[in-house]
Design a protein around this motif. Structure first.
Motif, PDB file in Angstrom:
ATOM      1  N   PRO A   1       1.030  -1.524  -0.313  1.00  0.00           N
ATOM      2  CA  PRO A   1      -0.157  -0.010   0.012  1.00  0.00           C
ATOM      3  C   PRO A   1       0.652   0.903  -0.290  1.00  0.00           C
ATOM      4  O   PRO A   1       1.953   1.218   0.629  1.00  0.00           O
ATOM      5  CB  PRO A   1      -0.938  -0.573   0.933  1.00  0.00           C
ATOM      6  N   LEU A   2       0.341   2.553  -0.650  1.00  0.00           N
ATOM      7  CA  LEU A   2       1.139   3.499  -0.574  1.00  0.00           C
ATOM      8  C   LEU A   2       0.461   4.410   0.064  1.00  0.00           C
ATOM      9  O   LEU A   2      -0.840   4.754   0.624  1.00  0.00           O
ATOM     10  CB  LEU A   2       1.322   3.770  -2.143  1.00  0.00           C
ATOM     11  N   GLN A   3       1.805   5.176   0.763  1.00  0.00           N
ATOM     12  CA  GLN A   3       1.002   6.667   1.714  1.00  0.00           C
ATOM     13  C   GLN A   3       2.167   7.682   0.411  1.00  0.00           C
ATOM     14  O   GLN A   3       3.300   8.066   0.735  1.00  0.00           O
ATOM     15  CB  GLN A   3       1.206   6.277   2.902  1.00  0.00           C
ATOM     16  N   VAL A   4       1.639   8.254   0.271  1.00  0.00           N
ATOM     17  CA  VAL A   4       1.371   9.220  -0.984  1.00  0.00           C
ATOM     18  C   VAL A   4       1.189  11.104  -0.521  1.00  0.00           C
ATOM     19  O   VAL A   4      -0.222  11.219  -0.421  1.00  0.00           O
ATOM     20  CB  VAL A   4       1.661   9.526  -2.646  1.00  0.00           C
ATOM     21  N   GLY A   5       2.504  11.622  -0.571  1.00  0.00           N
ATOM     22  CA  GLY A   5       2.152  13.316   0.380  1.00  0.00           C
ATOM     23  C   GLY A   5       2.237  13.953  -1.139  1.00  0.00           C
ATOM     24  O   GLY A   5       3.435  13.762  -2.064  1.00  0.00           O
TER      25      GLY A   5
ATOM     26  N   THR B   1      -3.086   6.333  -9.633  1.00  0.00           N
ATOM     27  CA  THR B   1      -1.735   5.808  -8.685  1.00  0.00           C
ATOM     28  C   THR B   1      -2.682   5.347  -7.646  1.00  0.00           C
ATOM     29  O   THR B   1      -1.770   4.582  -7.463  1.00  0.00           O
ATOM     30  CB  THR B   1      -0.709   7.026  -8.037  1.00  0.00           C
ATOM     31  N   ILE B   2      -2.979   5.687  -7.379  1.00  0.00           N
ATOM     32  CA  ILE B   2      -4.405   5.450  -5.653  1.00  0.00           C
ATOM     33  C   ILE B   2      -5.233   4.700  -6.394  1.00  0.00           C
ATOM     34  O   ILE B   2      -6.599   4.941  -7.351  1.00  0.00           O
ATOM     35  CB  ILE B   2      -5.092   7.617  -5.285  1.00  0.00           C
ATOM     36  N   ARG B   3      -5.005   3.923  -5.242  1.00  0.00           N
ATOM     37  CA  ARG B   3      -6.050   2.335  -5.405  1.00  0.00           C
ATOM     38  C   ARG B   3      -7.183   2.890  -4.464  1.00  0.00           C
ATOM     39  O   ARG B   3      -6.702   2.854  -3.214  1.00  0.00           O
ATOM     40  CB  ARG B   3      -5.198   1.450  -5.642  1.00  0.00           C
ATOM     41  N   PRO B   4      -8.978   2.696  -4.603  1.00  0.00           N
ATOM     42  CA  PRO B   4      -9.704   2.571  -3.536  1.00  0.00           C
ATOM     43  C   PRO B   4      -8.829   1.690  -2.417  1.00  0.00           C
ATOM     44  O   PRO B   4      -8.258   0.673  -3.134  1.00  0.00           O
ATOM     45  CB  PRO B   4     -10.969   2.773  -4.200  1.00  0.00           C
TER      46      PRO B   4
END
Length: 271
Positions: free
Chosen positions: A148-152, A179-182
């Motif tokens: 899982p990604l945590q993106v700023g 990029t962001i997957r629900p």
């Protein structure tokens, strides 16, 4: 931009750029001359016992009490009274710290000669060298290619990018959508000029993230390093997670910082 980026490849390549960033601020600075060490001061009175001579045959009252009360002659053999005291005083100034390390995690990325990610490697394909010696064992080997990604997302909203600001916004929104997957990844949006402004907190909702990007308006100076420092310290480091994750910052800017209070080195160190 749409046809030139692989959505997952983008985030992984940005993560890899941290190696480049850390190399930017490898600088050396001269240090002032250090004051005398504590051992130097402790050794100043040492010549007295070294220069002490055996008591003379003179039976004066002053010489007898000195011979009886001298700690140098009552604590050590009379042959060499000063030598046993010199070495322990030097050893006391050296502090040795020993710690047993049971396991060290090493995170790495492998690409082939064409720049493509290699994702099917096994533990047997690697050799770990520690101080020119093979590691005792590799206790675990896990391919973490889909964490899982945590993106700023940091968007420059200063005057210097006013002519390209619309392009910045559209590119940022497209990147987030790809990029962001629900229910799996999360991202937040920060716009910055002189100060950073959070327009959308952590969420997996790409529509809310898009609204956060569109809410930005260009104007003011550029405090890019302050924004990077703030995003790392107050958002990514404090974000909650229940398992392994990958954290990244996507920075959209022309790089022309002119208002930051923190230095580039301090921002990189915080990152």
């Amino acid at each position: 931009m749409k046809n030139s980026m692989n959505p997952r490849g983008v985030i992984l390549s940005v993560l890899g750029s941290s190696l480049f960033l850390t190399a930017l601020f490898a600088q050396s600075a001269g240090q002032p001359e250090l004051p005398n060490a504590p051992s130097h001061a402790a050794q100043q009175p040492k010549p007295q016992p070294a220069a002490a001579t055996p008591p003379k045959a003179d039976p004066t009252p002053n010489s007898v009490p000195q011979t009886q009360t001298s700690p140098a002659q009552t604590a050590v053999p009379s042959a060499t009274p000063a030598a046993p005291q010199e070495e322990p005083s030097q050893d006391d100034t050296t502090t040795v710290i020993r710690r047993t390390v049971n396991e060290v995690n090493v995170v790495f990325t492998v690409i082939d000669r064409h720049g493509h990610y290699v994702k099917d490697l096994k533990k047997e394909d690697f050799q770990v060298i520690d101080d020119n010696r093979p590691a005792v064992e590799i206790r675990s080997f896990v391919r973490q290619t889909d964490l899982p990604l945590q993106v700023g997302l940091l968007v420059d909203a200063s005057n210097s990018v006013r002519d390209r600001f619309k392009f910045e916004q559209e590119s940022a929104i497209e990147f987030l959508n790809q990029t962001i997957r629900p229910r799996y990844d999360q991202a937040f949006v920060i716009g910055f000029d002189v100060t950073p402004e959070v327009t959308q907190e952590f969420t997996d909702n790409t529509e809310k993230l898009s609204i956060g990007v569109r809410a930005l308006q260009p104007g003011g100076g550029t405090a890019m390093y302050d924004a990077l420092y703030f995003a790392c310290r107050d958002r990514l480091m404090k974000a909650e997670h229940t398992g392994p994750i990958r954290r990244a910052i996507i920075l959209l800017s022309d790089g022309d910082d002119n208002q930051s209070h923190v230095t580039r080195e301090e921002a990189i160190e915080m990152a």
